[in-house]
Design a protein around this motif. Structure first.
Motif, PDB file in Angstrom:
ATOM      1  N   LEU A 206      59.591  99.571  55.125  1.00 27.07           N
ATOM      2  CA  LEU A 206      58.886  99.955  53.790  1.00 27.07           C
ATOM      3  C   LEU A 206      59.248 101.404  53.604  1.00 27.07           C
ATOM      4  CD1 LEU A 206      55.323  98.116  54.322  1.00 27.07           C
ATOM      5  CD2 LEU A 206      56.884  97.562  52.493  1.00 27.07           C
ATOM      6  N   ILE A 207      59.237 102.327  54.603  1.00 32.25           N
ATOM      7  CA  ILE A 207      59.668 103.676  54.559  1.00 32.25           C
ATOM      8  C   ILE A 207      61.190 103.614  53.969  1.00 32.25           C
ATOM      9  CG2 ILE A 207      59.717 105.851  55.609  1.00 32.25           C
ATOM     10  CD1 ILE A 207      57.629 104.897  57.564  1.00 32.25           C
ATOM     11  N   THR A 208      62.218 103.044  54.546  1.00 36.00           N
ATOM     12  CA  THR A 208      63.427 102.735  54.295  1.00 36.00           C
ATOM     13  C   THR A 208      63.550 102.408  52.787  1.00 36.00           C
ATOM     14  OG1 THR A 208      63.911 102.041  56.299  1.00 36.00           O
ATOM     15  CG2 THR A 208      65.396 101.545  54.488  1.00 36.00           C
ATOM     16  N   VAL A 209      62.711 101.496  52.223  1.00 35.16           N
ATOM     17  CA  VAL A 209      62.519 101.046  50.701  1.00 35.16           C
ATOM     18  C   VAL A 209      62.351 102.534  49.919  1.00 35.16           C
ATOM     19  CG1 VAL A 209      61.497  99.664  49.061  1.00 35.16           C
ATOM     20  CG2 VAL A 209      62.076  98.796  51.033  1.00 35.16           C
ATOM     21  N   ALA A 210      61.259 103.116  50.304  1.00 28.64           N
ATOM     22  CA  ALA A 210      60.869 104.506  49.516  1.00 28.64           C
ATOM     23  C   ALA A 210      62.151 105.422  49.667  1.00 28.64           C
ATOM     24  CB  ALA A 210      59.693 104.879  50.127  1.00 28.64           C
ATOM     25  N   CYS A 211      62.889 105.595  50.640  1.00 31.06           N
ATOM     26  CA  CYS A 211      64.011 106.569  50.729  1.00 31.06           C
ATOM     27  C   CYS A 211      64.981 105.950  49.853  1.00 31.06           C
ATOM     28  CB  CYS A 211      64.624 106.476  52.395  1.00 31.06           C
ATOM     29  SG  CYS A 211      63.451 107.329  53.403  1.00 31.06           S
ATOM     30  N   CYS A 212      65.276 104.451  49.944  1.00 27.31           N
ATOM     31  CA  CYS A 212      66.157 104.078  49.198  1.00 27.31           C
ATOM     32  C   CYS A 212      66.136 104.273  47.564  1.00 27.31           C
ATOM     33  CB  CYS A 212      66.496 102.296  49.328  1.00 27.31           C
ATOM     34  SG  CYS A 212      67.785 101.835  48.297  1.00 27.31           S
ATOM     35  N   GLN A 213      64.833 104.165  47.165  1.00 27.53           N
ATOM     36  CA  GLN A 213      64.650 104.415  45.749  1.00 27.53           C
ATOM     37  C   GLN A 213      64.546 105.672  45.365  1.00 27.53           C
ATOM     38  OE1 GLN A 213      63.881 101.930  43.696  1.00 27.53           O
ATOM     39  NE2 GLN A 213      64.372 100.667  45.151  1.00 27.53           N
ATOM     40  N   LEU A 214      64.280 106.875  46.305  1.00 26.75           N
ATOM     41  CA  LEU A 214      64.528 108.149  46.056  1.00 26.75           C
ATOM     42  C   LEU A 214      66.095 108.184  46.187  1.00 26.75           C
ATOM     43  CD1 LEU A 214      61.937 109.727  48.687  1.00 26.75           C
ATOM     44  CD2 LEU A 214      61.855 110.045  46.224  1.00 26.75           C
ATOM     45  N   ALA A 215      67.120 107.830  46.881  1.00 24.81           N
ATOM     46  CA  ALA A 215      68.344 108.093  46.582  1.00 24.81           C
ATOM     47  C   ALA A 215      68.747 107.490  45.046  1.00 24.81           C
ATOM     48  CB  ALA A 215      69.034 107.263  47.713  1.00 24.81           C
ATOM     49  N   ILE A 216      68.324 106.288  44.597  1.00 21.40           N
ATOM     50  CA  ILE A 216      68.432 105.687  43.516  1.00 21.40           C
ATOM     51  C   ILE A 216      68.178 106.954  42.323  1.00 21.40           C
ATOM     52  CG2 ILE A 216      68.172 103.935  42.000  1.00 21.40           C
ATOM     53  CD1 ILE A 216      68.034 101.942  44.159  1.00 21.40           C
ATOM     54  N   LEU A 217      66.869 107.334  42.565  1.00 15.40           N
ATOM     55  CA  LEU A 217      66.365 108.090  41.476  1.00 15.40           C
ATOM     56  C   LEU A 217      67.167 109.510  41.517  1.00 15.40           C
ATOM     57  CD1 LEU A 217      64.178 108.945  39.624  1.00 15.40           C
ATOM     58  CD2 LEU A 217      62.825 109.845  41.550  1.00 15.40           C
ATOM     59  N   GLU A 218      67.752 109.956  42.703  1.00 13.69           N
ATOM     60  CA  GLU A 218      68.565 111.178  42.763  1.00 13.69           C
ATOM     61  C   GLU A 218      69.829 111.124  41.936  1.00 13.69           C
ATOM     62  OE1 GLU A 218      71.122 113.702  45.928  1.00 13.69           O
ATOM     63  OE2 GLU A 218      69.751 112.096  46.475  1.00 13.69           O
ATOM     64  N   ARG A 219      70.405 109.838  42.156  1.00 16.22           N
ATOM     65  CA  ARG A 219      71.709 109.469  41.403  1.00 16.22           C
ATOM     66  C   ARG A 219      71.439 109.292  39.957  1.00 16.22           C
ATOM     67  NH1 ARG A 219      75.434 104.593  43.560  1.00 16.22           N
ATOM     68  NH2 ARG A 219      75.676 105.748  45.388  1.00 16.22           N
ATOM     69  N   HIS A 220      70.583 108.582  39.583  1.00 13.67           N
ATOM     70  CA  HIS A 220      70.177 108.301  37.981  1.00 13.67           C
ATOM     71  C   HIS A 220      69.942 109.859  37.376  1.00 13.67           C
ATOM     72  CE1 HIS A 220      69.705 105.457  35.272  1.00 13.67           C
ATOM     73  NE2 HIS A 220      68.606 106.043  34.717  1.00 13.67           N
ATOM     74  N   ILE A 221      68.965 110.593  37.919  1.00  9.05           N
ATOM     75  CA  ILE A 221      68.844 112.044  37.537  1.00  9.05           C
ATOM     76  C   ILE A 221      70.068 112.622  37.214  1.00  9.05           C
ATOM     77  CG2 ILE A 221      67.780 114.276  37.627  1.00  9.05           C
ATOM     78  CD1 ILE A 221      65.439 113.053  39.030  1.00  9.05           C
ATOM     79  N   ILE A 222      71.069 112.778  38.202  1.00 10.69           N
ATOM     80  CA  ILE A 222      72.236 113.490  38.121  1.00 10.69           C
ATOM     81  C   ILE A 222      73.266 112.839  36.954  1.00 10.69           C
ATOM     82  CG2 ILE A 222      74.394 113.771  39.516  1.00 10.69           C
ATOM     83  CD1 ILE A 222      72.899 114.060  41.950  1.00 10.69           C
ATOM     84  N   SER A 223      73.236 111.415  36.646  1.00 14.22           N
ATOM     85  CA  SER A 223      74.039 110.894  35.894  1.00 14.22           C
ATOM     86  C   SER A 223      73.527 110.977  34.468  1.00 14.22           C
ATOM     87  CB  SER A 223      74.164 109.441  36.139  1.00 14.22           C
ATOM     88  OG  SER A 223      72.856 108.811  36.023  1.00 14.22           O
TER      89      SER A 223
END
Length: 404
Positions: A206-223
């Motif tokens: 579940l913590i891995t899921v949160a990390c994955c979503q943060l990585a997706i959010l980071e990429r989406h903000i940059i784009s």
């Protein structure tokens, strides 16, 4: 089931852990007549895996009270089984809240970037599977070495000995009591190992899921708006209208990112509230277990290969159990801190004032990173892992000094 290049679908690591937990009787259905039958199976499974062993180990403590050598020998597995039992209770009592987290992890809100961010989803899924395999390997080797102890004793011509210390109200050296008890202990510790690992990897998954979503959010903000180029000095009305629409769309995307960020924050907070206390007790017990195993190894007069390998791999398993929680907590912290630089990397200069103010609010919030703690006492981080290892070594040196 969808697959990409032979790899598992996103969040497959959660499915693996949950399947093991379900088949071992600690994930009952919410409603229906089948729930009652499953709860009966839960009681039988718990009794076979942990109940009998806990009763025998607790009775052994009382029967050998005052004999420190025997108490130290039985304390390691007793503490492991007690922590295991407490995790089972947490899992059963808070099943609805855990199910809500699983539903969120598999919901459209957390998988809406499935097509454009599939590489991240698959990568983090494989990270979860990797930790599960490594953790399970340490545990499997340890319990296998303990489980075959009666067989190795028979081959070597040594006296009969059960895989684990325990007091039983009958003579465990006589046939068929010895065979039945040894068989139960061997099977129970193997099943308990798979169950315990599955519960731990469910939490870290579940913590891995949160990390994955943060990585997706980071990429989406940059784009956001980074693919727009407005270098023309002379602009037509139609072009100006498209630019305005682009700015509106950028603002809407930023709002969407803000909602996603709040969902991740709530997701992480719920993980903390559900599992924080049990992780704290896990850390305490493992700290003591590691130093007790090291002490037992230092006091051994005769080194039996199966017992020696079992104890060493068990100590590695307990160490890795602490490590995966600390590593995942550390990753969560680092991922949340990257959101600050992600905000700077977006095309904020040429955007509207409303966009800039909203982005500034997100940056201020990102300066308070997401963290997890063990019982709100110690943060889950690699620094904490080092401190626990130092504490275990300190306790070991004290025991060594008292035994000298």
């Amino acid at each position: 089931m969808r697959k990409e290049r032979g790899m598992s679908v996103p969040n497959f690591h959660l499915r693996v852990s949950l399947t093991i937990v379900y088949f071992l009787g600690t994930w009952p259905p919410h409603t229906g007549t089948y729930r009652f039958l499953y709860l009966l199976y839960t009681v039988c499974s718990f009794t076979f895996i942990l109940g009998i062993l806990l009763a025998a180990e607790i009775a052994n403590v009382f029967m050998n009270w005052g004999d420190m050598s025997k108490l130290v020998a039985v304390a390691t597995l007793l503490m492991t089984n007690c922590t295991h039992a407490s995790k089972v209770i947490v899992l059963l009592r808070r099943q609805m809240r855990i199910q809500a987290l699983l539903d969120t992890a598999n919901s459209s809100a957390f998988s809406r970037y499935d097509k454009e961010q599939k590489d991240l989803l698959i990568r983090y899924t494989w990270k979860g599977i990797f930790h599960h395999v490594v953790y399970q390997s340490f545990g499997a080797i340890a319990v296998f070495c303990w489980g075959i102890t009666p067989i190795t004793d028979l081959v070597a011509g040594r006296s009969r000995r059960l895989p684990m210390e325990g007091w039983y109200p009958y003579n465990t050296t006589m046939t068929p009591a010895f065979e039945i008890t040894a068989g139960h202990q061997g099977i129970a510790i193997i099943i308990a190992c798979f169950h315990n690992v599955a519960m731990d990897t469910l939490i870290t998954g579940l913590i891995t899921v949160a990390c994955c979503q943060l990585a997706i959010l980071e990429r989406h903000i940059i784009s956001i708006d980074n693919d727009k180029k407005s270098t023309c000095k002379v602009q037509s009305d139609e072009h100006k209208l498209s630019v305005v629409k682009g700015k509106i769309r950028s603002y809407q995307l930023l709002k969407r990112c803000a909602v996603h960020s709040n969902m991740i924050s709530h997701f992480t907070s719920e993980i903390q509230n559900i599992f924080g206390t049990i992780i704290f007790f896990q850390f305490l017990s493992n700290c003591v277990i590691i130093c007790l195993i090291a002490f037992n190894l230092s006091q051994m007069k005769v080194y039996i290969p199966a017992v020696l390998i079992g104890m060493l791999t068990y100590m590695c398993c307990m160490t890795y159990q602490i490590f995966i929680f600390c590593w995942h907590g550390n990753e969560l912290y680092l991922h949340s801190m990257r959101l600050v630089t992600a905000a700077y990397s977006s095309n904020w200069i040429s955007n509207t004032e409303a966009f800039k103010r909203s982005l500034q609010i997100m940056m201020i919030k990102a300066h308070r990173p997401l963290t997890l703690s063990a019982g709100k006492v110690m943060l889950l981080s690699l620094d904490t892992f080092v401190q626990i290892m130092r504490m275990s070594y300190s306790i070991f040196t004290v025991l060594q000094g008292s035994a000298a």
